[in-house]
Design a protein around this motif. Structure first.
Motif, PDB file in Angstrom:
ATOM      1  N   ARG A  30       1.000  -1.263  -0.071  1.00 13.32           N
ATOM      2  CA  ARG A  30       0.092  -0.101   0.116  1.00 13.32           C
ATOM      3  C   ARG A  30       0.788   1.232  -0.139  1.00 13.32           C
ATOM      4  NH1 ARG A  30      -4.033  -1.133   4.915  1.00 13.32           N
ATOM      5  NH2 ARG A  30      -4.808   1.055   4.245  1.00 13.32           N
ATOM      6  N   SER A  31       2.069   1.055   0.486  1.00 16.86           N
ATOM      7  CA  SER A  31       2.877   2.213   0.288  1.00 16.86           C
ATOM      8  C   SER A  31       3.839   2.385  -0.989  1.00 16.86           C
ATOM      9  CB  SER A  31       3.940   2.236   1.735  1.00 16.86           C
ATOM     10  OG  SER A  31       5.002   3.159   1.446  1.00 16.86           O
ATOM     11  N   VAL A  32       3.893   3.281  -1.624  1.00 17.85           N
ATOM     12  CA  VAL A  32       4.559   3.524  -2.812  1.00 17.85           C
ATOM     13  C   VAL A  32       5.235   5.067  -2.535  1.00 17.85           C
ATOM     14  CG1 VAL A  32       4.348   4.381  -5.202  1.00 17.85           C
ATOM     15  CG2 VAL A  32       2.713   2.519  -4.271  1.00 17.85           C
ATOM     16  N   SER A  33       6.561   4.696  -3.107  1.00 19.14           N
ATOM     17  CA  SER A  33       7.554   6.117  -2.946  1.00 19.14           C
ATOM     18  C   SER A  33       8.275   6.219  -4.293  1.00 19.14           C
ATOM     19  CB  SER A  33       8.720   5.728  -1.615  1.00 19.14           C
ATOM     20  OG  SER A  33       8.167   5.637  -0.451  1.00 19.14           O
ATOM     21  N   TRP A  34       8.520   7.397  -4.429  1.00 21.15           N
ATOM     22  CA  TRP A  34       9.214   7.682  -5.581  1.00 21.15           C
ATOM     23  C   TRP A  34      10.459   8.408  -5.203  1.00 21.15           C
ATOM     24  CZ3 TRP A  34       7.683   7.049 -10.740  1.00 21.15           C
ATOM     25  CH2 TRP A  34       6.272   6.559 -10.853  1.00 21.15           C
ATOM     26  N   GLU A  52      -3.625   6.331  -0.761  1.00 23.15           N
ATOM     27  CA  GLU A  52      -4.030   7.373  -1.565  1.00 23.15           C
ATOM     28  C   GLU A  52      -3.779   8.842  -1.097  1.00 23.15           C
ATOM     29  OE1 GLU A  52      -8.112   6.890  -3.822  1.00 23.15           O
ATOM     30  OE2 GLU A  52      -8.169   5.283  -2.152  1.00 23.15           O
ATOM     31  N   THR A  53      -2.942   8.820  -0.041  1.00 22.35           N
ATOM     32  CA  THR A  53      -2.610   9.968   0.556  1.00 22.35           C
ATOM     33  C   THR A  53      -1.310  10.108   0.878  1.00 22.35           C
ATOM     34  OG1 THR A  53      -4.520   9.641   2.274  1.00 22.35           O
ATOM     35  CG2 THR A  53      -2.847  11.257   2.988  1.00 22.35           C
ATOM     36  N   GLN A  54      -0.801  11.269   0.494  1.00 27.38           N
ATOM     37  CA  GLN A  54       0.614  11.554   0.425  1.00 27.38           C
ATOM     38  C   GLN A  54       0.988  11.877   1.804  1.00 27.38           C
ATOM     39  OE1 GLN A  54       2.952  15.516  -0.741  1.00 27.38           O
ATOM     40  NE2 GLN A  54       2.942  14.544  -2.534  1.00 27.38           N
ATOM     41  N   ARG A  55       2.203  11.027   2.143  1.00 27.43           N
ATOM     42  CA  ARG A  55       2.649  11.015   3.505  1.00 27.43           C
ATOM     43  C   ARG A  55       3.755  11.834   3.876  1.00 27.43           C
ATOM     44  NH1 ARG A  55       1.986   5.095   6.389  1.00 27.43           N
ATOM     45  NH2 ARG A  55       3.618   4.494   4.929  1.00 27.43           N
ATOM     46  N   GLN A  68      -1.919   8.621  -5.890  1.00 30.76           N
ATOM     47  CA  GLN A  68      -2.085   7.158  -5.976  1.00 30.76           C
ATOM     48  C   GLN A  68      -3.534   6.955  -5.967  1.00 30.76           C
ATOM     49  OE1 GLN A  68      -1.132   5.491  -1.996  1.00 30.76           O
ATOM     50  NE2 GLN A  68      -0.317   3.690  -3.162  1.00 30.76           N
ATOM     51  N   PHE A  69      -3.848   5.784  -6.535  1.00 36.95           N
ATOM     52  CA  PHE A  69      -4.991   5.245  -6.991  1.00 36.95           C
ATOM     53  C   PHE A  69      -5.548   4.174  -5.860  1.00 36.95           C
ATOM     54  CE2 PHE A  69      -5.411   7.604 -10.735  1.00 36.95           C
ATOM     55  CZ  PHE A  69      -4.169   7.599 -11.229  1.00 36.95           C
ATOM     56  N   SER A  74       0.341   3.937  -8.667  1.00 36.64           N
ATOM     57  CA  SER A  74       0.973   5.476  -8.413  1.00 36.64           C
ATOM     58  C   SER A  74       1.231   6.282  -9.689  1.00 36.64           C
ATOM     59  CB  SER A  74       1.913   5.659  -7.536  1.00 36.64           C
ATOM     60  OG  SER A  74       2.223   6.746  -7.190  1.00 36.64           O
ATOM     61  N   GLU A  75       1.035   7.259  -9.928  1.00 34.04           N
ATOM     62  CA  GLU A  75       1.705   8.097 -10.949  1.00 34.04           C
ATOM     63  C   GLU A  75       2.376   9.416 -10.507  1.00 34.04           C
ATOM     64  OE1 GLU A  75      -1.811   7.310 -14.600  1.00 34.04           O
ATOM     65  OE2 GLU A  75      -1.581   9.266 -13.592  1.00 34.04           O
TER      66      GLU A  75
END
Lengths: 114, 110
Positions: A30-34, A52-55, A68-69, A74-75
């Motif tokens: 559930r966590s996506v980082s760029w 879906e929330t920027q942390r 994030q969807f 994520s895009e």
């Protein structure tokens, strides 16, 4: 199981254009980082999304944004591209905080701005 | 601001010649120290997470250790397939961002 998928792998854009990069995390993550990777600066954190929330957000200008969807995909978007935005953009996913099993990175999108 | 310094920047080893990579860090309370391996054209591959001083972890020819100020990645009897860039990163409490060093580029010569 399938890894982190980033599309496209390579991209060439002209200064002033905008670009959207996509990341599909490992199923269940559930966590996506760029991150942005350049030879001079190394890997630098852009932002992280969870449910879906920027942390968290790194020290990049507002031209860099993401989302994030509901399916955790994520895009990230970069508007008004500059030559200095040429880099490898990496996406990483994890279950929660990445401590136990680390963050799994994709192979990245190589962006060249001309 | 979290800071990570890796040394040496580049290292050439003969096959079988053991060596160590250094990662010095400054962070306000270490939540975790991560080691990754990155091959050309690929994303970083997770190796280890270390949480507290004195901790050690091993994987094949690699062993990572941690003190309050630095971490070492020991490569024992390296093989050519160990050639890669090794990245160190720290995570501070309160957020999930990783602050990376610039890496140790290792070349193992047969």
């Amino acid at each position: 199981k399938a890894g982190v998928t980033q599309t496209p792998r390579y991209l060439i854009k002209t200064r002033g254009q905008q670009v959207t990069l996509s990341c599909s995390p490992i199923s269940g993550h559930r966590s996506v980082s760029w991150y942005q990777q350049t030879p001079g600066q190394g890997l630098q954190f852009l932002f992280e999304y969870f449910s879906e929330t920027q942390r968290n957000k790194g020290n990049f200008p507002g031209r860099f944004s993401g989302r994030q969807f509901s399916n955790s995909r994520s895009e990230m978007n970069v508007s008004t591209l500059e030559l200095g935005d040429s880099a490898l953009y990496l996406c990483a996913s994890s279950l929660a905080d990445g401590r136990s099993y680390g963050y799994t990175f994709g192979s990245g999108t190589r962006l060249t701005v001309v | 601001e979290d800071q990570v310094t890796q040394s040496p920047e580049a290292l050439r080893l003969q096959e079988g010649e053991s060596s160590s990579l250094n990662c010095s860090y400054t962070v306000s309370g270490l939540r975790g120290l991560f080691w990754y391996r990155q091959d050309p054209g690929k994303g970083p591959e997770f190796l280890f997470t270390l949480y507290s001083a004195g901790e050690e972890k091993e994987k094949e020819r690699l062993k990572a250790t941690l003190t309050k100020k630095e971490s070492f990645l020991h490569i024992t009897a390296p093989k050519p397939e160990d050639s890669a860039t090794y990245l160190c990163a720290v995570q501070a409490p309160g957020n999930n961002r990783l602050a990376f060093g610039k890496g140790n580029q290792v070349v193992v010569i047969p």
